[in-house]
Design a protein around this motif. Structure first.
Motif, PDB file in Angstrom:
ATOM      1  N   ALA A 214       0.832  -1.212   0.000  1.00  0.00           N
ATOM      2  CA  ALA A 214       0.000   0.000   0.000  1.00  0.00           C
ATOM      3  C   ALA A 214       0.860   1.253   0.000  1.00  0.00           C
ATOM      4  N   GLY A 215       1.970   1.210   0.734  1.00  0.00           N
ATOM      5  CA  GLY A 215       2.840   2.378   0.762  1.00  0.00           C
ATOM      6  C   GLY A 215       4.025   2.211   1.675  1.00  0.00           C
ATOM      7  N   HIS A 216       5.206   2.526   1.150  1.00  0.00           N
ATOM      8  CA  HIS A 216       6.433   2.444   1.937  1.00  0.00           C
ATOM      9  C   HIS A 216       7.392   3.548   1.517  1.00  0.00           C
ATOM     10  N   ALA A 217       8.418   3.741   2.317  1.00  0.00           N
ATOM     11  CA  ALA A 217       9.429   4.747   2.008  1.00  0.00           C
ATOM     12  C   ALA A 217      10.274   4.267   0.833  1.00  0.00           C
TER      13      ALA A 217
ATOM     14  N   VAL B  19      12.175   3.849  14.643  1.00  0.00           N
ATOM     15  CA  VAL B  19      11.662   5.119  14.107  1.00  0.00           C
ATOM     16  C   VAL B  19      10.427   5.523  14.906  1.00  0.00           C
ATOM     17  N   GLU B  20      10.548   6.627  15.642  1.00  0.00           N
ATOM     18  CA  GLU B  20       9.472   7.132  16.487  1.00  0.00           C
ATOM     19  C   GLU B  20       8.256   7.493  15.640  1.00  0.00           C
ATOM     20  N   GLY B  21       7.099   6.911  15.968  1.00  0.00           N
ATOM     21  CA  GLY B  21       5.874   7.242  15.245  1.00  0.00           C
ATOM     22  C   GLY B  21       5.664   6.476  13.955  1.00  0.00           C
ATOM     23  N   GLY B  22       6.666   5.708  13.543  1.00  0.00           N
ATOM     24  CA  GLY B  22       6.524   4.840  12.383  1.00  0.00           C
ATOM     25  C   GLY B  22       6.171   5.543  11.079  1.00  0.00           C
ATOM     26  N   MET B  23       5.529   4.784  10.185  1.00  0.00           N
ATOM     27  CA  MET B  23       5.172   5.308   8.866  1.00  0.00           C
ATOM     28  C   MET B  23       4.158   6.442   8.952  1.00  0.00           C
ATOM     29  N   GLY B  24       3.336   6.443  10.002  1.00  0.00           N
ATOM     30  CA  GLY B  24       2.390   7.547  10.186  1.00  0.00           C
ATOM     31  C   GLY B  24       3.135   8.856  10.338  1.00  0.00           C
TER      32      GLY B  24
ATOM     33  N   ALA C   4       4.968   9.870   6.981  1.00  0.00           N
ATOM     34  CA  ALA C   4       4.079  10.557   6.030  1.00  0.00           C
ATOM     35  C   ALA C   4       3.730  11.959   6.531  1.00  0.00           C
ATOM     36  N   ALA C   5       3.475  12.084   7.839  1.00  0.00           N
ATOM     37  CA  ALA C   5       3.115  13.382   8.423  1.00  0.00           C
ATOM     38  C   ALA C   5       4.249  14.388   8.276  1.00  0.00           C
ATOM     39  N   ALA C   6       5.492  13.900   8.246  1.00  0.00           N
ATOM     40  CA  ALA C   6       6.659  14.768   8.110  1.00  0.00           C
ATOM     41  C   ALA C   6       6.893  15.176   6.651  1.00  0.00           C
ATOM     42  N   GLY C   7       6.030  14.674   5.760  1.00  0.00           N
ATOM     43  CA  GLY C   7       6.155  15.045   4.360  1.00  0.00           C
ATOM     44  C   GLY C   7       7.164  14.221   3.588  1.00  0.00           C
ATOM     45  N   ARG C   8       7.626  13.109   4.191  1.00  0.00           N
ATOM     46  CA  ARG C   8       8.570  12.244   3.483  1.00  0.00           C
ATOM     47  C   ARG C   8       7.788  11.416   2.462  1.00  0.00           C
TER      48      ARG C   8
ATOM     49  N   GLY D 112       3.450  -0.359  -4.081  1.00  0.00           N
ATOM     50  CA  GLY D 112       4.160  -1.471  -4.702  1.00  0.00           C
ATOM     51  C   GLY D 112       4.285  -1.305  -6.207  1.00  0.00           C
ATOM     52  N   ASP D 113       3.414  -0.512  -6.822  1.00  0.00           N
ATOM     53  CA  ASP D 113       3.440  -0.303  -8.268  1.00  0.00           C
ATOM     54  C   ASP D 113       4.246   0.939  -8.650  1.00  0.00           C
ATOM     55  N   GLY D 114       4.906   1.557  -7.667  1.00  0.00           N
ATOM     56  CA  GLY D 114       5.713   2.734  -7.950  1.00  0.00           C
ATOM     57  C   GLY D 114       4.925   4.034  -7.937  1.00  0.00           C
ATOM     58  N   GLN D 115       3.610   3.952  -7.814  1.00  0.00           N
ATOM     59  CA  GLN D 115       2.761   5.128  -7.732  1.00  0.00           C
ATOM     60  C   GLN D 115       2.771   5.663  -6.304  1.00  0.00           C
ATOM     61  N   PRO D 116       2.317   6.901  -6.106  1.00  0.00           N
ATOM     62  CA  PRO D 116       2.234   7.415  -4.726  1.00  0.00           C
ATOM     63  C   PRO D 116       1.418   6.442  -3.857  1.00  0.00           C
ATOM     64  N   GLY D 117       1.925   6.161  -2.674  1.00  0.00           N
ATOM     65  CA  GLY D 117       1.274   5.192  -1.806  1.00  0.00           C
ATOM     66  C   GLY D 117       0.593   5.844  -0.626  1.00  0.00           C
TER      67      GLY D 117
END
Length: 111
Positions: free
Chosen positions: A31-34, A86-91, A94-98, A103-108
């Motif tokens: 769904a979405g990763h760094a 990583v404090e706060g994880g993927m949430g 994303a909140a930090a604007g990173r 998985g398909d290379g599109q925005p996740g």
């Protein structure tokens, strides 16, 4: 909660050359990763320990920081020194604007 305090890092503190280890499940990863992160689901860690570098900084990330804290504690017990949760994880990522990619290379998105 996790016994000894696990070492942590905030999203802005993560250097570009840090090995980012994502321990979420396959569907969360898809769904979405760094970008540039390395996927190793938490349950597969014991059998894939050799994939985690010991010679550079490793930042472990999950959705909110709970699973990654368990993984960091496990790695520390097994001799890793340059590993941080990583404090706060993927949430927080994303909140930090990173960037987050699917998985398909599109925005996740973060599940």
């Amino acid at each position: 909660m996790f016994g000894p305090q696990v070492p942590t890092v905030t999203v802005p503190e993560i250097a570009d050359d840090t090995y980012l280890l994502d321990v979420r499940e396959d569907d969360e990863w898809a769904a979405g990763h760094a970008p540039g992160a390395h996927h190793l689901p938490m349950m597969e860690l014991p059998s894939r320990l050799a994939e985690v570098p010991t010679d550079r900084d490793v930042a472990v990330i999950c959705r909110s920081g709970g699973r990654s804290a368990q993984v960091v504690a496990y790695l520390v017990r097994n001799g890793w020194e340059q590993v941080r949760n990583v404090e706060g994880g993927m949430g927080e990522w994303a909140a930090a604007g990173r960037p987050v990619v699917g998985g398909d290379g599109q925005p996740g998105r973060v599940l």
